[in-house]
Write a protein that holds these residues in place. Sequence first.
Motif, PDB file in Angstrom:
ATOM      1  N   SER A  30      -0.064   5.517   0.326  1.00 22.88           N
ATOM      2  CA  SER A  30      -1.152   6.483   0.468  1.00 22.88           C
ATOM      3  C   SER A  30      -0.588   7.875   0.716  1.00 22.88           C
ATOM      4  O   SER A  30       0.524   8.044   1.221  1.00 22.88           O
ATOM      5  CB  SER A  30      -2.110   6.078   1.593  1.00 22.88           C
ATOM      6  OG  SER A  30      -1.442   6.038   2.828  1.00 22.88           O
ATOM      7  N   GLN A  60       0.831  -1.195   0.000  1.00 22.56           N
ATOM      8  CA  GLN A  60       0.000   0.000   0.000  1.00 22.56           C
ATOM      9  C   GLN A  60       0.867   1.247   0.000  1.00 22.56           C
ATOM     10  O   GLN A  60       1.912   1.297   0.650  1.00 22.56           O
ATOM     11  CB  GLN A  60      -0.882  -0.002   1.247  1.00 22.56           C
ATOM     12  CG  GLN A  60      -1.726   1.221   1.426  1.00 22.56           C
ATOM     13  CD  GLN A  60      -2.534   1.141   2.707  1.00 22.56           C
ATOM     14  OE1 GLN A  60      -2.851   0.064   3.198  1.00 22.56           O
ATOM     15  NE2 GLN A  60      -2.868   2.282   3.262  1.00 22.56           N
ATOM     16  N   GLN A  79      -1.957  11.725   2.225  1.00 22.56           N
ATOM     17  CA  GLN A  79      -3.006  12.455   2.912  1.00 22.56           C
ATOM     18  C   GLN A  79      -2.657  13.943   2.894  1.00 22.56           C
ATOM     19  O   GLN A  79      -1.497  14.314   3.076  1.00 22.56           O
ATOM     20  CB  GLN A  79      -3.156  12.021   4.385  1.00 22.56           C
ATOM     21  CG  GLN A  79      -3.567  10.582   4.577  1.00 22.56           C
ATOM     22  CD  GLN A  79      -2.395   9.628   4.618  1.00 22.56           C
ATOM     23  OE1 GLN A  79      -1.317   9.980   5.091  1.00 22.56           O
ATOM     24  NE2 GLN A  79      -2.579   8.438   4.106  1.00 22.56           N
TER      25      GLN A  79
END
Length: 102
Positions: free
Chosen positions: A93, A91, A95
Amino acid sequence: EDSTSYSLGLEYQAAADWLIRLGYNYGKSPIPADSLKPLFPAISARHYTAGISHSRDQWQFDLSLEHVPTTRMSNPVDPMFGANTQLELSQNSVQLGISRQF
């Protein structure tokens, strides 16, 4: 099954209005191999994070990144999905946060 995790985080104030953060987390998956299901592959053990924050007046702008390296696990006896079901998870990611203090 119980799980213990270990985390380490560092924060550096690069300037009065800039913060830099780094982090690491390790926790062995609490899911036993014979309970592993492809519908919920929560098997990751390591997480690496980095972030920056910038403050301006009453506003704060945050950007963070998370990387989870590839983790593989197999279920030798899954009756629903078949024996030796193989799972793989990785993963990345990003933000972005904006906040205002009153």
